[in-house]
Each structure stands twice: as C-alpha cells, then as structure tokens.
Write an enzyme that holds these catalytic residues in place. Structure first.
Site, PDB file in Angstrom:
ATOM      1  N   CYS A   9      -5.398   0.511  -6.784  1.00 35.66           N
ATOM      2  CA  CYS A   9      -4.262   0.935  -5.956  1.00 35.66           C
ATOM      3  C   CYS A   9      -3.379   1.828  -6.828  1.00 35.66           C
ATOM      4  O   CYS A   9      -3.838   2.340  -7.848  1.00 35.66           O
ATOM      5  CB  CYS A   9      -3.518  -0.263  -5.365  1.00 35.66           C
ATOM      6  SG  CYS A   9      -2.598  -1.270  -6.553  1.00 35.66           S
ATOM      7  N   ARG A  15      -1.502  -4.546  -4.448  1.00 38.18           N
ATOM      8  CA  ARG A  15      -2.724  -4.628  -3.652  1.00 38.18           C
ATOM      9  C   ARG A  15      -3.981  -4.884  -4.466  1.00 38.18           C
ATOM     10  O   ARG A  15      -4.783  -5.759  -4.133  1.00 38.18           O
ATOM     11  CB  ARG A  15      -2.893  -3.341  -2.821  1.00 38.18           C
ATOM     12  CG  ARG A  15      -1.816  -3.175  -1.783  1.00 38.18           C
ATOM     13  CD  ARG A  15      -1.877  -1.827  -1.112  1.00 38.18           C
ATOM     14  NE  ARG A  15      -1.307  -0.807  -1.998  1.00 38.18           N
ATOM     15  CZ  ARG A  15      -1.220   0.478  -1.686  1.00 38.18           C
ATOM     16  NH1 ARG A  15      -1.688   0.919  -0.536  1.00 38.18           N
ATOM     17  NH2 ARG A  15      -0.672   1.327  -2.525  1.00 38.18           N
ATOM     18  N   ASP A 127       0.988  -0.314   1.450  1.00 37.02           N
ATOM     19  CA  ASP A 127       1.636  -0.733   0.215  1.00 37.02           C
ATOM     20  C   ASP A 127       2.832  -1.624   0.555  1.00 37.02           C
ATOM     21  O   ASP A 127       3.784  -1.173   1.180  1.00 37.02           O
ATOM     22  CB  ASP A 127       2.111   0.498  -0.555  1.00 37.02           C
ATOM     23  CG  ASP A 127       2.637   0.170  -1.937  1.00 37.02           C
ATOM     24  OD1 ASP A 127       2.797  -1.031  -2.262  1.00 37.02           O
ATOM     25  OD2 ASP A 127       2.885   1.122  -2.699  1.00 37.02           O
TER      26      ASP A 127
END
Length: 163
Positions: A9, A15, A127
C-alpha cells in the site's frame, strides 16, 4: 521452494500490514506456513521503521490476528525473489508495474480484491488512514473477503510447481 507474497500500500502502516496479518493467519490455518512467506511494504518510505497504525493494530487484535509490524518501502530488486506482489488499490498497481524491471515481474502484480468474486468492478481497498475506526473495520472485511480466493490461487500455484 518457498512461495513469497508481498502486500503493498502507500505507507505500509494500514492496509498492507492488515492484509499481511490476515494472509499469514490463513496460511497457518491451511498448514502452509512452512511453504508460504508473507510480508508487506509501502510504495513510499515515509513510515519506514514505524509500527502499524494503532487503529490497524486494534482492529487486527480485536479480530484475533497478530499486530506486530515494522514498516518498510518496497524495492524493485525484490521482484526477483517474489512470486506475487499484491497491490491494495489501482494507484499501487500502476506504481508497482512501473517499478517492475521486466514484463514478467510486472505480471506478478495483482489487486487484492481481484481475488474476491463479490467485489465486482470496485477493486480498490480504500485508505482508512484519514478516517475513523469504521474505515479500518471495513478494510479488514475487504481483506478477509479476498483472502480465501488469494489462498486458493497460492495453493494452485504451489500444486503446479509440484507437478
């Protein structure tokens, strides 16, 4: 031969560590922990050396996963040792494919939610960093939903190597 997966990420604190923790648990449950290595990284190095976001850790621990993590930045040289590079959104997918030294390396990059048949056309994991806990919980749900399909694909690749 060990099968290696790296989740990527942006900063490697939300994440991708969440996806790493979930897949690591799935791999252990499947009895593949000696055959599959799972880690994660970020496209940028802003958080290198930091632990995961406390909200990531809280959601993982509350759901029975490990929360230990140290952020790092993805390096193009890693492609040669990785079997699969899992991007958490389309921006990461594009960045990683640009970093890939060869066309074969670029083919190793996949979107996580492409392993979730219920995801439809929306393959990004949003996100959660700038939001509240609900975003982190939603992120975990998306990661868990894709993890079974990803584990099945890894098993298939492992079986193909044994043949």
């Amino acid at each position: 031969m060990t099968y290696r997966v790296c989740f990527v990420c942006t900063g490697n604190i939300c994440r991708s560590p969440m996806a790493e923790s979930v897949l690591r648990a799935r791999v252990a449950e499947a009895g593949l922990d000696g055959r599959v290595e799972v880690d994660s990284a970020g496209t940028g190095g802003w958080h290198e050396g930091d632990g995961a976001d406390p909200r990531t850790v809280a959601v993982l621990v509350a759901n029975g996963y490990g929360g230990e993590h140290t952020a790092r930045q993805f390096r193009p040289s890693w492609f040669s040792r990785l079997d699969l590079v899992i991007a958490l959104d389309a921006g990461h997918l594009t960045a990683l494919r640009r970093l890939a030294p060869t066309a074969r390396d670029a083919e190793k990059v996949r979107l996580l939610r492409s392993y979730d048949p219920a995801a439809g056309d929306d393959l990004d994991v949003p996100d959660p960093y700038y939001g509240g806990m609900d975003g982190f919980e939603e992120c975990l749900e998306m990661v868990e939903a894709a993890s079974e399909g990803l584990l099945a694909a890894i098993r298939e690749d492992l079986e193909g190597r044994a043949a």
